[in-house]
Design a protein around this motif. Structure first.
Motif, PDB file in Angstrom:
ATOM      1  N   GLU A 111       0.786  -1.236   0.000  1.00 43.39           N
ATOM      2  CA  GLU A 111       0.000   0.000   0.000  1.00 43.39           C
ATOM      3  C   GLU A 111       0.818   1.286   0.000  1.00 43.39           C
ATOM      4  O   GLU A 111       0.279   2.355   0.278  1.00 43.39           O
ATOM      5  N   HIS A 112       2.131   1.211  -0.252  1.00 44.74           N
ATOM      6  CA  HIS A 112       2.895   2.445  -0.402  1.00 44.74           C
ATOM      7  C   HIS A 112       2.735   2.934  -1.838  1.00 44.74           C
ATOM      8  O   HIS A 112       2.846   2.142  -2.780  1.00 44.74           O
ATOM      9  N   VAL A 113       2.519   4.222  -1.988  1.00 47.86           N
ATOM     10  CA  VAL A 113       2.337   4.811  -3.316  1.00 47.86           C
ATOM     11  C   VAL A 113       3.673   5.346  -3.838  1.00 47.86           C
ATOM     12  O   VAL A 113       4.323   6.151  -3.171  1.00 47.86           O
ATOM     13  N   PHE A 114       4.062   4.894  -5.001  1.00 44.20           N
ATOM     14  CA  PHE A 114       5.268   5.380  -5.675  1.00 44.20           C
ATOM     15  C   PHE A 114       4.878   6.195  -6.899  1.00 44.20           C
ATOM     16  O   PHE A 114       3.817   5.992  -7.468  1.00 44.20           O
ATOM     17  N   GLU A 115       5.775   7.076  -7.308  1.00 45.46           N
ATOM     18  CA  GLU A 115       5.572   7.718  -8.607  1.00 45.46           C
ATOM     19  C   GLU A 115       6.929   7.932  -9.258  1.00 45.46           C
ATOM     20  O   GLU A 115       7.961   8.017  -8.573  1.00 45.46           O
ATOM     21  N   ILE A 116       6.911   7.955 -10.593  1.00 43.50           N
ATOM     22  CA  ILE A 116       8.126   8.304 -11.336  1.00 43.50           C
ATOM     23  C   ILE A 116       7.775   9.446 -12.283  1.00 43.50           C
ATOM     24  O   ILE A 116       6.651   9.554 -12.750  1.00 43.50           O
ATOM     25  N   TYR A 117       8.758  10.314 -12.497  1.00 47.07           N
ATOM     26  CA  TYR A 117       8.517  11.507 -13.320  1.00 47.07           C
ATOM     27  C   TYR A 117       9.824  11.898 -13.971  1.00 47.07           C
ATOM     28  O   TYR A 117      10.909  11.478 -13.545  1.00 47.07           O
ATOM     29  N   TRP A 118       9.737  12.696 -15.009  1.00 47.47           N
ATOM     30  CA  TRP A 118      10.948  13.169 -15.680  1.00 47.47           C
ATOM     31  C   TRP A 118      11.091  14.676 -15.597  1.00 47.47           C
ATOM     32  O   TRP A 118      12.085  15.182 -15.105  1.00 47.47           O
ATOM     33  N   GLU A 119      10.054  15.384 -16.049  1.00 44.37           N
ATOM     34  CA  GLU A 119      10.148  16.849 -16.075  1.00 44.37           C
ATOM     35  C   GLU A 119      10.175  17.408 -14.669  1.00 44.37           C
ATOM     36  O   GLU A 119       9.360  17.022 -13.828  1.00 44.37           O
TER      37      GLU A 119
END
Lengths: 313, 313, 313, 313
Positions: A111-119
């Motif tokens: 239940e941990h929320v991850f995110e990936i992004y570039w800009e």
């Protein structure tokens, strides 16, 4: 370069927003970049992005999301494809917080929320924060503990081995050190996506919670900065949980405190240690080795095994 | 991960072999792994390979070759193809020194010999060198300056811009900082292949030599290690050229000495500074900025601009 | 115990009062105890008296008076009798500044005003400055350079040998180190009344002034505090004159800056060095030894020999 | 100056002489001045006398005698007269060990043997130990922990208040800090004869022994020296009992180890803290204040209350 370049920021919940914000700015020494109705965006003096910590008002504590920056737009998309194919729970694209572009969100099995992004939006120091030397992001203000940059975080999971598969699959992380319990389970695992010794650790959840958080850490340049910070925490009534001392695992010099809302925060120094070997073999610690305590013999304090956020009933 | 993982080792020439070897082991604090008729193979206590410094008897001083380790066999071959296609002078495959597999050798336009290799022999600590904590390569012996690991080297070249093209083309290095002279030339350039702030620097040759060497550097965990080492160098009659002080460029805390044969050796500490941004923009220093001296105002000592090895007539 | 217990405070003149006060509080890290129309009374966090620095508005810069605290009322009177019998110029009893009782004032042959006093007002920390540990005078606030306590000052005199007689006669000081010039003159002399390595130094006046001041120094607990302070000074636009480096004489780790009005201020660390031998023999440095520069070879900067306050035309 | 100038040396018993001597020289970093059939005479690099530690073969462990140096021959005799008049047990004049002249011996009520002496033999460094800078007693060799000088020792006594009277009467010591237990007894008392914060501490004996010894301490210049020493102790299999951490009492940064025979040895750093006030009021700590643990919260380890030498059955 890996698809994923580095840990970018962490969002923490606090149910004592004002006290937490005062702690992180005045005592811990982060700088406030921006603030809105629900959140404060903070960074260490040499973090190059808009923020490395998002502090959010909430009815409880813990980690809201964990963000890694990709190496390029192409790397981001390539990684998204792998995550979508992985079967792990996908939340999907979100607009992105102030300070960075769209982000792709997904969850680990706990239940941990991850995110990936570039800009991303680089931090542009206003005049009063312009450094004397242009190769740091912001002037060294020397306020509070004044760490240099975000270092890592530690999550709790009921099954660390399962969490390891998630990290390898979704972020391409590699394991640098781990604890192998006598019962065959993995007690803890330290991950990195670059040459840092670790950017995320996961240890076994003993509190029957889900999605829980153990601690967040910023790095200082010198161990002396940590000894000095211990006095600052003491003088400001901050709860010092354990340390300063040196971890056996990873050899990091550490100090653990609880910010006013109860989230555990670390200040750490890794010296010149880096993981440069492309074929690094994980260092595996046995249960009996762990029983020796930390590097110089300090026994692990009980709360270190039980206190996580949010608290469990 | 890049094709090239990290700087692996450097071979230095000495015309005072015994004195140099005594310096590097007893005073600087490296460990001798192996020695043959012409060379000694040395490493810092946490260097994971067989050696990071090859010290070779010679009629003069300077650098014999610079070796980078590739990220895999495939990466090595991919990189070799690029080098062969580049037009830079190729020496070709060599068997490799004790401690690593075959290596591909080539030259920069200024007669420095580079090599890249993949297969390596990890350092296996004999019993007397086994560390108490298994995540370091060798016990911390605390002998002499006792740095943790190889950090970087600095070469001299008549045309730094040309050297920059070579590094980008052959090693895929990126530039993290540079000096832009008023006359348009590049006065110095700092390169990395990973998250370290730099693993190789090149500054303009003022001595009319070719293939010359400016300095080699190992990293300590703390700045205090460098202050302590200064006393050790003083007590051992080592020529301290300049420092301890903090570089404006890269912000590294430094101390420069000359080993007995005259090669300049540095001891340095970068604190927690790393290059994590995948899109790092090189920091460009102007000539007037350089005239301010080092970070805290120390003027660059004259020999720093003139002394290189081998000496020029 | 000697009649004279320790250096108590120093009064400095500034012709840029506001800028100087801002420097000493916000950047150098002293605490303001009290302020009146002409002067500010300041102290370091562990100075036990009302003030260790009195900063006074004036048309120029330099030292106004130097105060030592006696060991008791009887010791004060005994010392006064010796001074009166000595033939040195006596100013006589004065009421004493805020923070201490009556003081006996006298002059050295070079127009510096000294005073000795016994009664003093201990610093009572207001609630906001109460330390977490009751054995320090004030909380460690960690603001600016944040030195622990007053350490020493350095005066200029046309004849150091004459100054030495004055110190021995009037304060019962002993000489711990000195410079013997080739011409037979004493180039500098370091004095103490207790176990500190020195509380006052006198060096030869090269500027044809009288009553001039060279520098005032506070002590930090660690050398790292001085390296950190160097960055703080840099970021605050403070003129760093020389250092950080280690003095050959006394082995003190130092950093010299100029406060906004031009008075030279030092930050120093003596490590664990003390003068415990009751029969300590002064260490005598020759002119050729001095030419080697500071401990690790730093050459003494030109202004160090010429800049004193007030400036001479 | 007081009659008694400073703690001069301590004689420790060891029932593992060779192992203890190896520890004190190679690992702890003292220098052997001289050795005879029963004892080794050792000193730290900046101790100015022949020895500060006499290590003696014995059937058990503990402290054999504690020696203070007087300020002059007259002060010695004056002090002897006071001791003789005091009623405390007198042993009388002894010839004195190698390195110092005749000494007057006497006992505290708990069977610890003290001596005071005046004549001493300064350490004359042989060529190989000559320092580069002539103001230290011996070159800084950087071997092992390499402390600068003897700092203090800690004795155990069944009645600390009675011990306090002894110290005030016989040595003219003053109390700088103390623990006042809820039951009215004094739990511990810290004494000094000069400007050091303490040169001897006495804490309550919980082991029903007499004449027992708690620990002996040397001082390092920097806290970093202690962190570094912790790694050296770890690598050499030395038992680290507790630390590094900061004492609440006296604020000393500490590390406690047991030398091979079991005597507790400390390495400590007091920063720039000194007792300069001639009318210093003892800092009194209550039992509840002590329960907070050390400065940053470390709980006192159980053996610290029970382990003394010689062991009691």
């Amino acid at each position: 370069m890996n698809d994923i370049a580095h840990l970018g920021h962490v969002e923490l919940y606090t149910n004592q927003f004002d006290a937490s914000l005062d702690f992180f700015t005045r005592v811990y020494g982060l700088t406030l970049t921006e603030q809105d109705a629900t959140s404060a965006y903070l960074r260490a003096f040499d973090d190059y992005e808009h923020h490395s910590l998002k502090l959010t008002r909430h009815h409880t504590t813990g980690v809201a999301h964990i963000a890694y920056r990709a190496s390029s737009e192409a790397a981001l998309l390539s990684r998204v494809a792998k995550i979508e194919a992985s079967g792990y729970e996908v939340i999907g694209w979100v607009d992105g917080d102030p300070g960075h572009g769209r982000a792709f969100r997904f969850k680990d099995p706990f239940e941990h929320v991850f995110e990936i992004y570039w800009e991303t939006q680089r931090y542009h120091a206003p005049d009063v924060e312009k450094p004397a030397l242009k190769n740091i992001a912001q002037r060294y203000h020397g306020r509070g503990a004044a760490p240099r940059r975000l270092d890592h975080l530690n999550l709790l999971a009921a099954n660390v081995e399962e969490f390891q598969r998630f990290m390898e699959t979704c972020l391409g992380s590699r394991v640098t050190e781990m604890i192998q319990l006598d019962n065959g389970r993995i007690g803890g695992c330290w991950f990195t996506v670059n040459n840092k010794t670790y950017d995320l650790a996961c240890t076994e959840e003993h509190g029957a919670g889900t999605g829980r958080f153990h601690h967040l850490t910023y790095a200082t340049d010198q161990r002396e900065d940590i000894l000095r910070a211990a006095d600052i925490f003491l003088e400001n009534g901050v709860h010092i949980e354990t340390g300063p001392h040196k971890h056996a695992i990873q050899g990091t010099f550490f100090l653990y405190i609880w910010e006013p809302a109860g989230n555990r925060i670390e200040l750490a120094n890794s010296g010149a240690r880096l993981i440069l070997a492309p074929d690094w073999e994980p260092v595996v610690w046995t249960e009996s080795e762990r029983k020796k305590g930390q590097a110089w013999g300090l026994k692990t304090i009980e709360t270190f095994h039980t206190h996580g956020t949010p608290p469990v009933e």
